[in-house]
Design a protein around this motif. Structure first.
Motif, short mmCIF file in Angstrom:
data_model
loop_
_atom_site.label_atom_id
_atom_site.label_comp_id
_atom_site.label_asym_id
_atom_site.label_seq_id
_atom_site.Cartn_x
_atom_site.Cartn_y
_atom_site.Cartn_z
N SER A 81 -58.95 64.11 39.79
CA SER A 81 -57.98 63.85 38.73
C SER A 81 -56.79 64.79 38.77
N ILE A 82 -56.93 65.96 39.43
CA ILE A 82 -55.85 66.93 39.43
C ILE A 82 -55.52 67.41 40.84
N LEU A 83 -55.97 66.67 41.84
CA LEU A 83 -55.79 67.09 43.23
C LEU A 83 -54.32 67.28 43.56
N SER A 98 -60.35 69.73 25.97
CA SER A 98 -59.58 70.36 27.05
C SER A 98 -60.50 71.11 28.00
N PHE A 99 -61.49 71.80 27.45
CA PHE A 99 -62.45 72.51 28.29
C PHE A 99 -63.19 71.53 29.20
N LEU A 100 -63.66 70.43 28.64
CA LEU A 100 -64.40 69.45 29.43
C LEU A 100 -63.51 68.80 30.48
N ASP A 101 -62.25 68.51 30.14
CA ASP A 101 -61.32 67.92 31.10
C ASP A 101 -61.12 68.84 32.30
N ALA A 102 -61.10 70.14 32.04
CA ALA A 102 -60.86 71.10 33.12
C ALA A 102 -62.13 71.40 33.92
N LYS A 103 -63.29 71.32 33.28
CA LYS A 103 -64.50 71.89 33.87
C LYS A 103 -65.59 70.89 34.24
N MET A 104 -65.49 69.66 33.85
CA MET A 104 -66.61 68.73 33.99
C MET A 104 -67.09 68.59 35.44
N SER A 141 -64.24 84.87 46.70
CA SER A 141 -64.16 83.52 47.27
C SER A 141 -62.69 83.14 47.43
N THR A 142 -62.46 82.04 48.11
CA THR A 142 -61.12 81.49 48.23
C THR A 142 -60.90 80.37 47.21
N TYR A 143 -61.86 80.18 46.35
CA TYR A 143 -61.84 79.09 45.38
C TYR A 143 -60.98 79.46 44.17
N GLU A 144 -60.21 78.50 43.66
CA GLU A 144 -59.48 78.67 42.42
C GLU A 144 -60.05 77.71 41.38
N ALA A 145 -60.45 78.26 40.24
CA ALA A 145 -61.06 77.46 39.17
C ALA A 145 -59.98 76.99 38.20
N VAL A 146 -60.05 75.73 37.84
CA VAL A 146 -59.09 75.18 36.89
C VAL A 146 -59.36 75.73 35.49
N LEU A 147 -58.34 76.31 34.88
CA LEU A 147 -58.43 76.80 33.50
C LEU A 147 -57.93 75.76 32.51
N ILE A 148 -56.86 75.07 32.86
CA ILE A 148 -56.22 74.11 31.97
C ILE A 148 -55.98 72.82 32.72
N ASN A 149 -56.33 71.73 32.09
CA ASN A 149 -55.96 70.40 32.59
C ASN A 149 -55.65 69.56 31.36
N PHE A 150 -54.41 69.66 30.89
CA PHE A 150 -54.04 69.13 29.57
C PHE A 150 -52.97 68.05 29.71
#
Length: 302
Positions: free
Chosen positions: A7-9, A257-263, A104-113
């Motif tokens: 959804s945010i690629l 918002s948390f679920l949208d970013a983290k699900m 890690s080289t991973y970036e975790a999504v904080l916001i997807n609004f």
């Protein structure tokens, strides 16, 4: 753990590929989609991308000094839907921000609004002025609001309740814009707008959601490389807090918002590990987002 989410690629790609050229807090890529606008003058849309990005990236939003590698990766994708008059645009926007995960080289999504009320006035060569305590224009107020919310979430992810001053700054922007007549700043027309996101962020009842941001990231994701079992246990405890807050304020915008970013990330994290924990996570997610139950079953498949 998966490296991206469908959804945010697109925005994450933009964030990763954006060249480092600024020395402030944000590393933000702006994309303006104008295909729905009938106009022979396309330069203004290209100018929007450049000027909005400069507004966000060149301005100093925080008191602390950020090194280049500390700047916050973020992206703003603006979809122009109509132009009722010259310089007046009806639009929607997706705002994404991410933070690095330790070891890690991973970036975790904080916001997807997703903001459905991103309506503004802009003409070519228009100066973008902003004052934290005054409403000057809707476009700079919206961009400033998101800059503060991005900073607040980032600070909260590294220090418990560490983003307080930036949530308060975002709330001030909301208050300044209350009488502007633009949508998205008031409490009456939607429960998923800028007003409610900012209000949730300073509401004491919702404070555990801010604690979740810290516990999920610093005590969870940042431990994943060296101690995945403890990391998953800590993330589960954070999800229990989300569940408790949802009982107090069901389907509030901060939870959505948390679920949208983290699900997707949660499903990936708990697709392995202790089966009892996985079942507990499955039950929590199913209760929070019943429509996604089939997707959550992936947690139990291995």
């Amino acid at each position: 753990m998966k490296k991206s989410y469908p959804s945010i690629l697109f925005l994450l790609f933009l964030m990763a590929s954006f060249s480092v050229g600024y020395a402030q807090e944000l590393n933000c890529q702006v994309n303006v989609e104008s295909i729905q606008i009938e106009s022979t003058e396309r330069r203004v849309f290209e100018e929007m991308e450049v000027e909005f990005a400069k507004f966000l990236n060149d301005r100093k939003w925080a008191e602390e000094r950020f090194e280049n590698d500390e700047r916050i990766s973020c992206g703003i994708n603006i979809t122009l839907e109509s132009q009722p008059s010259i310089g007046n645009f009806q639009a929607t926007v997706q705002v994404v921000a991410a933070r690095p995960v330790y070891n890690s080289t991973y970036e975790a999504v904080l916001i997807n609004f997703a903001d459905r009320d991103f309506n503004f006035e802009y003409t070519e060569s228009q100066p973008l002025d902003f004052q934290p305590n005054t409403f000057l224009s809707n476009i700079t107020s919206m961009l400033g609001f998101y800059a503060y919310m991005i900073l607040a979430n980032d600070y909260d992810s590294f220090e418990n309740l560490g983003g307080q001053q930036y949530y308060e700054a975002a709330w001030q922007v909301v208050n300044n814009a209350q009488q502007s007549g633009f949508a998205g700043w008031d409490q009456f027309n939607s429960v998923r707008n800028r007003y409610w996101w900012a209000q949730n962020s300073i509401d004491q009842v919702m404070e555990p959601m801010r604690e979740v941001t810290y516990e999920y990231h610093l005590k969870g994701l940042d431990l994943m490389a060296e101690d995945p079992e403890t990391a998953r246990t800590n993330i589960l405890e954070a999800l229990k807090k989300v569940q408790a807050v949802n009982r107090a304020k069901p389907r509030s915008i901060m939870i959505i918002s948390f679920l949208d970013a983290k699900m997707d990330e949660i499903v990936s994290i708990f697709s392995q590990g202790n089966l009892a924990e996985r079942r507990e996570v499955y039950d929590i997610l199913k209760a929070l987002e019943p429509a996604k139950t089939e997707e959550f079953k992936k947690i139990l498949e291995n």
